[in-house]
Design a protein around this motif. Structure first.
Motif, PDB file in Angstrom:
ATOM      1  N   ALA A 167      65.086  37.020  71.826  1.00 42.38           N
ATOM      2  CA  ALA A 167      64.948  38.150  72.746  1.00 42.38           C
ATOM      3  C   ALA A 167      66.224  38.988  72.767  1.00 42.38           C
ATOM      4  O   ALA A 167      67.316  38.518  72.413  1.00 42.38           O
ATOM      5  CB  ALA A 167      64.639  37.641  74.150  1.00 42.38           C
ATOM      6  N   ASN A 168      66.071  40.232  73.187  1.00 35.86           N
ATOM      7  CA  ASN A 168      67.213  41.126  73.374  1.00 35.86           C
ATOM      8  C   ASN A 168      67.876  40.780  74.702  1.00 35.86           C
ATOM      9  O   ASN A 168      67.342  41.092  75.778  1.00 35.86           O
ATOM     10  CB  ASN A 168      66.747  42.583  73.355  1.00 35.86           C
ATOM     11  CG  ASN A 168      67.904  43.563  73.436  1.00 35.86           C
ATOM     12  OD1 ASN A 168      69.078  43.178  73.503  1.00 35.86           O
ATOM     13  ND2 ASN A 168      67.586  44.848  73.432  1.00 35.86           N
ATOM     14  N   LEU A 169      69.023  40.143  74.639  1.00 37.20           N
ATOM     15  CA  LEU A 169      69.686  39.678  75.858  1.00 37.20           C
ATOM     16  C   LEU A 169      70.219  40.823  76.700  1.00 37.20           C
ATOM     17  O   LEU A 169      70.547  40.619  77.868  1.00 37.20           O
ATOM     18  CB  LEU A 169      70.837  38.730  75.489  1.00 37.20           C
ATOM     19  CG  LEU A 169      70.462  37.507  74.645  1.00 37.20           C
ATOM     20  CD1 LEU A 169      71.675  36.609  74.456  1.00 37.20           C
ATOM     21  CD2 LEU A 169      69.316  36.743  75.264  1.00 37.20           C
TER      22      LEU A 169
ATOM     23  N   ILE B 118      71.696  42.957  72.329  1.00 32.64           N
ATOM     24  CA  ILE B 118      72.520  41.764  72.143  1.00 32.64           C
ATOM     25  C   ILE B 118      71.593  40.683  71.616  1.00 32.64           C
ATOM     26  O   ILE B 118      70.630  40.294  72.294  1.00 32.64           O
ATOM     27  CB  ILE B 118      73.185  41.296  73.451  1.00 32.64           C
ATOM     28  CG1 ILE B 118      74.043  42.406  74.063  1.00 32.64           C
ATOM     29  CG2 ILE B 118      74.023  40.051  73.207  1.00 32.64           C
ATOM     30  CD1 ILE B 118      74.642  42.022  75.409  1.00 32.64           C
ATOM     31  N   TYR B 119      71.865  40.194  70.429  1.00 36.02           N
ATOM     32  CA  TYR B 119      71.039  39.158  69.822  1.00 36.02           C
ATOM     33  C   TYR B 119      71.911  37.970  69.424  1.00 36.02           C
ATOM     34  O   TYR B 119      73.057  38.135  68.988  1.00 36.02           O
ATOM     35  CB  TYR B 119      70.306  39.685  68.586  1.00 36.02           C
ATOM     36  CG  TYR B 119      69.190  40.655  68.908  1.00 36.02           C
ATOM     37  CD1 TYR B 119      67.951  40.198  69.348  1.00 36.02           C
ATOM     38  CD2 TYR B 119      69.383  42.024  68.768  1.00 36.02           C
ATOM     39  CE1 TYR B 119      66.931  41.085  69.643  1.00 36.02           C
ATOM     40  CE2 TYR B 119      68.358  42.921  69.067  1.00 36.02           C
ATOM     41  CZ  TYR B 119      67.134  42.441  69.502  1.00 36.02           C
ATOM     42  OH  TYR B 119      66.127  43.326  69.804  1.00 36.02           O
ATOM     43  N   ARG B 120      71.343  36.787  69.573  1.00 33.11           N
ATOM     44  CA  ARG B 120      72.027  35.585  69.089  1.00 33.11           C
ATOM     45  C   ARG B 120      72.096  35.625  67.571  1.00 33.11           C
ATOM     46  O   ARG B 120      71.109  35.955  66.909  1.00 33.11           O
ATOM     47  CB  ARG B 120      71.289  34.332  69.550  1.00 33.11           C
ATOM     48  CG  ARG B 120      71.259  34.148  71.072  1.00 33.11           C
ATOM     49  CD  ARG B 120      70.460  32.894  71.430  1.00 33.11           C
ATOM     50  NE  ARG B 120      70.504  32.617  72.850  1.00 33.11           N
ATOM     51  CZ  ARG B 120      69.575  33.040  73.726  1.00 33.11           C
ATOM     52  NH1 ARG B 120      68.551  33.768  73.296  1.00 33.11           N
ATOM     53  NH2 ARG B 120      69.681  32.747  75.007  1.00 33.11           N
ATOM     54  N   ASN B 121      73.248  35.271  67.022  1.00 31.56           N
ATOM     55  CA  ASN B 121      73.460  35.350  65.581  1.00 31.56           C
ATOM     56  C   ASN B 121      73.623  33.966  64.972  1.00 31.56           C
ATOM     57  O   ASN B 121      74.519  33.723  64.173  1.00 31.56           O
ATOM     58  CB  ASN B 121      74.695  36.212  65.270  1.00 31.56           C
ATOM     59  CG  ASN B 121      74.768  36.598  63.803  1.00 31.56           C
ATOM     60  OD1 ASN B 121      73.752  36.670  63.123  1.00 31.56           O
ATOM     61  ND2 ASN B 121      75.969  36.821  63.304  1.00 31.56           N
TER      62      ASN B 121
ATOM     63  N   LEU C 210      80.123  31.977  71.319  1.00 28.61           N
ATOM     64  CA  LEU C 210      78.993  31.882  70.401  1.00 28.61           C
ATOM     65  C   LEU C 210      78.832  33.195  69.634  1.00 28.61           C
ATOM     66  O   LEU C 210      79.193  34.260  70.142  1.00 28.61           O
ATOM     67  CB  LEU C 210      77.713  31.578  71.176  1.00 28.61           C
ATOM     68  CG  LEU C 210      77.709  30.269  71.963  1.00 28.61           C
ATOM     69  CD1 LEU C 210      76.395  30.109  72.721  1.00 28.61           C
ATOM     70  CD2 LEU C 210      77.939  29.080  71.044  1.00 28.61           C
ATOM     71  N   PRO C 211      78.276  33.137  68.423  1.00 25.83           N
ATOM     72  CA  PRO C 211      78.110  34.365  67.628  1.00 25.83           C
ATOM     73  C   PRO C 211      76.942  35.208  68.125  1.00 25.83           C
ATOM     74  O   PRO C 211      75.839  34.698  68.356  1.00 25.83           O
ATOM     75  CB  PRO C 211      77.865  33.836  66.209  1.00 25.83           C
ATOM     76  CG  PRO C 211      77.360  32.451  66.387  1.00 25.83           C
ATOM     77  CD  PRO C 211      77.959  31.926  67.648  1.00 25.83           C
ATOM     78  N   TYR C 212      77.205  36.514  68.267  1.00 28.10           N
ATOM     79  CA  TYR C 212      76.188  37.480  68.685  1.00 28.10           C
ATOM     80  C   TYR C 212      76.292  38.724  67.810  1.00 28.10           C
ATOM     81  O   TYR C 212      77.308  38.968  67.159  1.00 28.10           O
ATOM     82  CB  TYR C 212      76.372  37.887  70.150  1.00 28.10           C
ATOM     83  CG  TYR C 212      76.126  36.787  71.158  1.00 28.10           C
ATOM     84  CD1 TYR C 212      74.845  36.542  71.645  1.00 28.10           C
ATOM     85  CD2 TYR C 212      77.173  36.002  71.632  1.00 28.10           C
ATOM     86  CE1 TYR C 212      74.614  35.538  72.578  1.00 28.10           C
ATOM     87  CE2 TYR C 212      76.947  34.999  72.558  1.00 28.10           C
ATOM     88  CZ  TYR C 212      75.663  34.773  73.030  1.00 28.10           C
ATOM     89  OH  TYR C 212      75.442  33.779  73.949  1.00 28.10           O
ATOM     90  N   VAL C 213      75.226  39.531  67.837  1.00 29.00           N
ATOM     91  CA  VAL C 213      75.227  40.862  67.243  1.00 29.00           C
ATOM     92  C   VAL C 213      74.974  41.857  68.372  1.00 29.00           C
ATOM     93  O   VAL C 213      73.899  41.848  68.980  1.00 29.00           O
ATOM     94  CB  VAL C 213      74.152  41.019  66.150  1.00 29.00           C
ATOM     95  CG1 VAL C 213      74.165  42.444  65.596  1.00 29.00           C
ATOM     96  CG2 VAL C 213      74.389  40.023  65.029  1.00 29.00           C
ATOM     97  N   VAL C 214      75.982  42.674  68.669  1.00 35.13           N
ATOM     98  CA  VAL C 214      75.921  43.611  69.781  1.00 35.13           C
ATOM     99  C   VAL C 214      75.962  45.032  69.219  1.00 35.13           C
ATOM    100  O   VAL C 214      76.850  45.359  68.429  1.00 35.13           O
ATOM    101  CB  VAL C 214      77.082  43.396  70.769  1.00 35.13           C
ATOM    102  CG1 VAL C 214      76.953  44.334  71.966  1.00 35.13           C
ATOM    103  CG2 VAL C 214      77.136  41.948  71.237  1.00 35.13           C
TER     104      VAL C 214
END
Length: 411
Positions: free
Chosen positions: A55-57, A330-333, A314-318
């Protein structure tokens, strides 16, 4: 024998028994103990408050937290961009050595030669042509190698993998050919070039895009992509493309107003060499995609046994809009089933020649001085021939002429 009518109503009366109680499931270490004596080992953590894994955090994080997160990432981006300013300047200055534009010179006299020696352009073209032929042969770029025992089923499987991947690259991934061709021209110039490989939800297929080195901003102390704590990808997008991603659920459906952004030095030099002039388009939007490690409140890393917060990022893509500073996604990477939570690497770094730091050395660094010298010598030879064929007059001592400090022109 009498046969009772089917579907006949049956009256049942159950006496309540207050002495019987159903035991609630209990936790024993990492196992969930059930009332029948069985157990569920390593039960899944309840993530109803954290949304689905993919999901898009940004839809779940409070707005004030998003603003603070975006401000911190934008500040880090400006710091990283300033740290590599000298590298970018040396690269853009070296692009003039390609000789794609003719320079009108007025010194040492009007009409002096402005030709550039083709040493750098010829070398870059030769590398691009040879590398393209090797990396994209007619039968396809993918080869397979069997590790371990070679059997007939394994060989057949390897052949199927080879044929399918070559089909994907040649027919499904329409941009692969031209993106690789363009990358092989930039690579020997800058010394570094990147490919971004990912799944595009809008196109519903895998994508391999070329990303020039100036659009990938990394921290000063970075030595390699794997250990890099923050990678910033500068994404230029049209308004309609952004709207597609918002409608598809990839980005938050918020209003983004296009704002004027100054292009970097490399983009300005590209426009100059191509002979185009950049105009402000109302549809142009500049996004900053951060591949970074974060400790977001409400989504902290927790110890599996104790459930306590570990404080590990933790790794994310923002994705942030540079003009407004609003967070779009914001997605978990990392993979959902990965206990180590290793980040997924989207970028492939190509180096022409391994340099002293993160970026590689290119032909601008290796042949830049020689190309400048060859250009200067070539211009002097042409100018000497021009002066010899078109001699000028002379100024006598005491002669009263206007602008006597100006040199005489040929002829």
């Amino acid at each position: 024998m009498a046969i009772e009518r089917e579907n006949a109503p049956i009256d049942l009366e159950i006496e309540p028994n207050s002495d019987q109680q159903i035991d609630a499931p209990t936790m024993d270490g990492d196992a969930l103990m059930l009332d029948d004596g069985s157990a569920i080992v390593n039960p899944a953590e309840d993530t109803t408050d954290q949304g689905a894994f993919n999901a898009n955090l940004a839809d779940l994080v409070p707005e004030d937290e998003l603003e603070s997160l975006a401000a911190g990432l934008m500040k880090d981006y400006e710091y990283d961009k300033d740290a590599r300013a000298d590298w970018l300047k040396s690269y853009t200055d070296g692009l003039d050595l390609l000789g794609f534009t003719y320079e009108d010179r007025s010194k040492p006299f009007a009409g002096a030669s402005g030709v550039t020696h083709p040493l750098l352009a010829e070398t870059v073209t030769q590398f691009q042509a040879q590398a393209y032929k090797e990396l994209l042969p007619p039968e396809g770029p993918v080869r397979t190698q069997i590790i371990g025992e070679i059997t007939s089923p394994v060989e057949e499987q390897a052949q199927r993998v080879k044929e399918f991947m070559n089909y994907q690259i040649a027919y499904e991934m329409e941009e692969y050919d031209q993106e690789l061709d363009q990358m092989l021209f930039h690579l020997p110039l800058a010394g570094s070039a990147f490919k971004k490989v990912y799944y595009d939800a809008v196109k519903a297929r895998a994508v391999s895009k070329f990303v020039p080195a100036e659009d990938v901003v990394i921290p000063y102390m970075t030595t390699d992509m794997e250990s890099c704590e923050r990678i910033t990808h500068v994404v230029r997008m049209m308004g309609n493309e952004l709207r597609k991603k918002q409608f598809g659920g990839m980005y938050r459906d918020i209003e983004i107003s296009p704002s004027s952004t100054d292009p970097n030095e490399a983009q300005e030099k590209y426009n100059e060499l191509d002979g185009v002039t950049e105009t402000q388009n109302a549809e142009d939007i500049l996004l900053l995609e951060f591949h970074c490690d974060l400790d977001i409140p409400g989504f902290e890393d927790k110890d599996v046994k104790t459930g306590e917060v570990t404080g590990i990022k933790l790794p994310y893509v923002v994705t942030v809009d540079e003009g407004t500073g609003k967070v779009l996604s914001i997605y978990r990477n990392y993979r959902e089933d990965d206990p180590l939570r290793k980040k997924i690497q989207y970028f492939v770094h190509y180096k022409f020649l391994p340099g002293l730091g993160f970026y590689g050395f290119g032909l601008i660094h290796m042949l830049g001085g020689l190309s400048r010298t060859a250009t200067s010598a070539l211009r002097q030879l042409i100018d000497a021939g021009t002066l010899s064929n078109l001699p000028a007059g002379f100024k006598a001592r005491g002669l009263r002429v206007r602008d006597d400090d100006q040199p005489l022109q040929p002829g």
